[in-house]
Structures are given as structure tokens and as C-alpha cells.
Design a protein around this motif. Sequence first.
Motif, PDB file in Angstrom:
ATOM      1  N   ALA A   1       0.844  -1.191   0.000  1.00  0.00           N
ATOM      2  CA  ALA A   1       0.000   0.000   0.000  1.00  0.00           C
ATOM      3  C   ALA A   1       0.877   1.239   0.000  1.00  0.00           C
ATOM      4  CB  ALA A   1      -0.928   0.013   1.213  1.00  0.00           C
TER       5      ALA A   1
ATOM      6  N   PHE B   1       0.762   5.185   0.635  1.00  0.00           N
ATOM      7  CA  PHE B   1      -0.158   6.104   1.311  1.00  0.00           C
ATOM      8  C   PHE B   1       0.570   7.376   1.726  1.00  0.00           C
ATOM      9  CE2 PHE B   1       1.535   3.130   4.464  1.00  0.00           C
ATOM     10  CZ  PHE B   1       2.016   3.983   5.458  1.00  0.00           C
TER      11      PHE B   1
ATOM     12  N   GLY C   1      -4.794   6.123   1.683  1.00  0.00           N
ATOM     13  CA  GLY C   1      -4.234   5.209   0.701  1.00  0.00           C
ATOM     14  C   GLY C   1      -4.290   5.779  -0.701  1.00  0.00           C
TER      15      GLY C   1
ATOM     16  N   ALA D   1      -2.753   0.574  -4.313  1.00  0.00           N
ATOM     17  CA  ALA D   1      -2.781  -0.732  -3.660  1.00  0.00           C
ATOM     18  C   ALA D   1      -2.359  -1.808  -4.649  1.00  0.00           C
ATOM     19  CB  ALA D   1      -4.181  -1.030  -3.122  1.00  0.00           C
TER      20      ALA D   1
ATOM     21  N   THR E   1      -4.172  -5.916   0.884  1.00  0.00           N
ATOM     22  CA  THR E   1      -3.792  -4.513   0.687  1.00  0.00           C
ATOM     23  C   THR E   1      -4.261  -3.632   1.843  1.00  0.00           C
ATOM     24  OG1 THR E   1      -5.772  -4.351  -0.704  1.00  0.00           O
ATOM     25  CG2 THR E   1      -3.663  -4.647  -1.810  1.00  0.00           C
ATOM     26  N   LEU E   2      -5.437  -3.906   2.398  1.00  0.00           N
ATOM     27  CA  LEU E   2      -5.889  -3.125   3.547  1.00  0.00           C
ATOM     28  C   LEU E   2      -5.061  -3.452   4.786  1.00  0.00           C
ATOM     29  CD1 LEU E   2      -9.776  -3.113   3.139  1.00  0.00           C
ATOM     30  CD2 LEU E   2      -8.150  -1.266   2.673  1.00  0.00           C
TER      31      LEU E   2
ATOM     32  N   LEU F   1      -2.091  -1.318   4.497  1.00  0.00           N
ATOM     33  CA  LEU F   1      -2.395   0.074   4.831  1.00  0.00           C
ATOM     34  C   LEU F   1      -2.471   0.293   6.334  1.00  0.00           C
ATOM     35  CD1 LEU F   1      -3.154   2.899   3.761  1.00  0.00           C
ATOM     36  CD2 LEU F   1      -5.533   2.110   3.652  1.00  0.00           C
ATOM     37  N   HIS F   2      -2.744  -0.763   7.103  1.00  0.00           N
ATOM     38  CA  HIS F   2      -2.940  -0.636   8.548  1.00  0.00           C
ATOM     39  C   HIS F   2      -1.743  -1.127   9.355  1.00  0.00           C
ATOM     40  CE1 HIS F   2      -7.101  -0.215   7.165  1.00  0.00           C
ATOM     41  NE2 HIS F   2      -7.394   0.266   8.341  1.00  0.00           N
TER      42      HIS F   2
ATOM     43  N   VAL G   1      -7.560   5.973   9.225  1.00  0.00           N
ATOM     44  CA  VAL G   1      -7.432   5.859   7.778  1.00  0.00           C
ATOM     45  C   VAL G   1      -8.575   6.622   7.155  1.00  0.00           C
ATOM     46  CG1 VAL G   1      -7.479   4.296   5.808  1.00  0.00           C
ATOM     47  CG2 VAL G   1      -6.234   3.648   7.864  1.00  0.00           C
TER      48      VAL G   1
ATOM     49  N   TRP H   1      -9.028   4.856   1.068  1.00  0.00           N
ATOM     50  CA  TRP H   1      -8.183   3.872   0.401  1.00  0.00           C
ATOM     51  C   TRP H   1      -8.661   3.694  -1.023  1.00  0.00           C
ATOM     52  CZ3 TRP H   1     -10.749   1.809   4.939  1.00  0.00           C
ATOM     53  CH2 TRP H   1     -11.911   1.108   4.668  1.00  0.00           C
TER      54      TRP H   1
ATOM     55  N   GLU I   1     -11.541  -3.135  -4.533  1.00  0.00           N
ATOM     56  CA  GLU I   1     -11.167  -3.308  -3.135  1.00  0.00           C
ATOM     57  C   GLU I   1     -12.413  -3.594  -2.307  1.00  0.00           C
ATOM     58  OE1 GLU I   1      -9.430  -4.403  -0.717  1.00  0.00           O
ATOM     59  OE2 GLU I   1      -7.784  -2.969  -0.951  1.00  0.00           O
TER      60      GLU I   1
END
Length: 452
Positions: free
Chosen positions: A67, A69, A78, A81, A312-313, A316-317, A324, A327, A430
Motif C-alpha cells: 500500500a 499512502f 491510501g 494498492a 492490501t488493507l 495500509l494498517h 485511515v 483507500w 477493493e
Amino acid sequence: MFVLDRRGHPLDPCHPARARRLLAAGRAVVVRHTPFVIRLKDRSAADCVVNGVAIGIDPGSKHTGLAVFTGHDGSRAGRYAIQLDHRGAAIRDKLASRAAYRRGRRSRNLRHRAPRFLNRTKPPGWLAPSLRHRVETTMSWVARLTRWAPVTAVHVERVSFDTHALSAGRPLEGVKYQQGTLAGYEVREYLLAKWERTCAYCGASGVPLNLDHIHPLSRGGSDRISNLTLACIGCNQTKNATPVQEFLKDKPALLARILKQAKAPLRDAAAVNATRWALWRALEATGLSVHTASGGRTKWNRSRTGAAKSHTLDALHVGPLGDVTAWPSAVLVVKATGRGAYARTRPDRYGFPRLRLPRTKQVRGFATGDLVRATVPAGKKAGVHTGRVAVRSTGSFNITTRHGTVQGIGHRHVHLLQRADGYGYTTHPETRHRAAFPPPPEGGGLHAGGIR
């Protein structure tokens, strides 16, 4: 979209609509089709304010999430991805097949050659080829992203769970599980790995699992790791506060296995996380600012933001996170396909070369693996097909798209988009819904809520 200045230096990514306007005005040219990269013709990095981006990495055995971001004060947005699909299983199968051929030839009545494996040693940090492939592929894409975007930091999961947080030289029991920001998430990740995400009593998998005390608290049990297991909702309610010896009195073999597995630590925890540590060391060697976290923290971050479970999430985390804000709506799925083979023959069932392959890989200017777009005006295959091409000497090609493989497309309808680089590209939306795993209640108790 990724943006480069007129000298090829990376700038902050821009919105696709802005990229289209720049291209339509003649101010930019396309550098790469997938991922889409443009280069400005009238702007240099010195004329722009570059804020920089960060990369989140969620390493996995089959898939790795990446990701890109931006953010400040703990908040992230984001921008891009990527789901990287590894081919470690294919590498393992190829090596196993080669070993079987060699063993077979050695045991037959042929010219004998003594085995030479007894004098071979493995250097420190050695990884099997299928594992090394995951590290090298991920590092290859990190290097690509640093060429296309001004990367300032990398956040990566170094371990699935923080074993130091589990023990830290003291027993974790009683109120200690009720306190702290992670509130037992590291324990949950540890138990999911230890019990292989299945119910300890009935073996059910793919269902919500609860944390269960093998020896009930009401009968003198504790919250130690060695007294915790996973149970499906049915088994958890049926067992309730019944002693495990009484609950499994008709299944002595299962009782003995559960008691033995509960006391044993997670088997080969260092080996399970070997690729994550190797990836972290490779990232450290790049000179980027590398921040590490655990899978337990990633899951806790997702539970707070309400994000669904995806590779992908998860990327991001990774790491310390406040919130967030957005995304991407689409994920670029990058499948490692390899660059073909040097061998110009195919083996028979005994491992001897029999079938002769063409000496040249290009047909009509195309090679297998090229990213193409075919526009077929009429017939059963009418339409626009975009994907990887498999060439044939007859000039009738196959194109693999996100919807499947379209066979027998004439080369006259095929237009080259991008030369083969060892990867296949597709996109999918997503996941947008909230996570199926709810956050823990106030206080973060271990005995509340199910886990997956």
C-alpha cells in the motif's frame, strides 16, 4: 497515478483525472502502462513541493499486500494498492520434480555417478528457493515503487505476532490481559497460528472461533497461554465450565492431544517468520526508514477503522496508526509468472529430453507474457480483450484476461501495450464493507467475541 519530472525523478502521485488532463494538454507522456506512470515535460522536482509517501507491506506466503499512502499526525490516506501473488508453490513443485528425475536416473541401470550432496553446506541465512523468491519479489516491487514515487518510509510486518509481548519474562494472566492498547490481539494471533485456525474439539475451520479456557476459570484455571485454545461457538457453549477431562471423557486420544499441544510452544515459530525477518533485513539495507510491527497490531488497527480483511488493507494498517481517511477503490493484482525457461526441450516421464521447442521466443513481434490489447471487430470473440498473450507460431494467439482465457485471436488484431517483465496484471475492486471481526468490548477481555 505515479508522476515523474522531466528528468525522471519521482513526484507525489496525482489523481487519474489530473493525469488525463496533463496527457491531453501535451504536458506529459506515458512512461509505463501498468502500473500507469507519466512523465512531465515542463516541470522538474526543484519546481515542485514534494511531500513524500510511505509504503506499507503485509508479507504472506502466497500473497503480499503493498500500500502506498500519504498522511500526517498518525492519519493515513491510501493512494495505490498492489496485491503481489507469489509463485513459491510452483518453484517448490519444479524443484521436487527435478529431484525426482535425478533420483530416478541414478537408480536405474545407467552410468553411475555417486551422490555429491554430502559435502554441501548452507551459508548463514540460507532460505529455500521458494522462500527466497518471496523476499526477492517483494524487494523488486519496493525498488520499483521508489523509482516511481518519493518514498520516505516503509512499514512492514516483521512477525505474525509479538512473542515478546506474549511473555516478556512474566506470566500474562488476570488483569494484565484487560489492559493495554492491543488488549489481547497478540494472544489471538498466536493462538490462531498455534491451533491452525481450527476448533480444538471438533476440528471445524472457516467458522468464527472463540477463545476457550481448557481448565475453566471458575474451577481454578488461569489466563495463561498454555490454558487457552480455540473453540467454535457450538463447542464453546457445550463445554461451558465443564472440566476438559469430563468433557472429553469419551475421547481419550483427543484429550491427550489437546493437553500436549496446549503445553507445547508454537512449533518452529522462528522458521515460520523466516521470510519476514529476511525481508526486514533486506529493507534495512536499502537505507530507507523502516518501521516494524506485528500482525496482531495490524488486526487491531483494522478493527478500529472498520476496514475489511484483505492483503492490501492489511498493508495500509501496518504499524502505529491513528485513522485511515481513504483507500483506493481498485487493487492492482500482480502475479509472478517468471520470464520463461532457458530449456528448449521438454522431458518425458523418465526425465529425458524428447520434445523440441522453437528456438525463438518472438512470433510476429510478440512474446509470451507481453501485455496486449486485442480489438476483434466481429465473430464469436468480438470485443476488446486486455491481458497477457501466449504466442503460437501459427500467428493465432491466446490472451489471458481477468475474466479467463480467450483462444485463437489473430495477430492482426493484437496491439502491444507493454513488454513482458515476468508479471501478469489484472485489477479487482477493493473490499469496502466493514470487517467481520468486531472490536473487543470496553476493557478488551479475552473471553468476549469470536475470532477468525
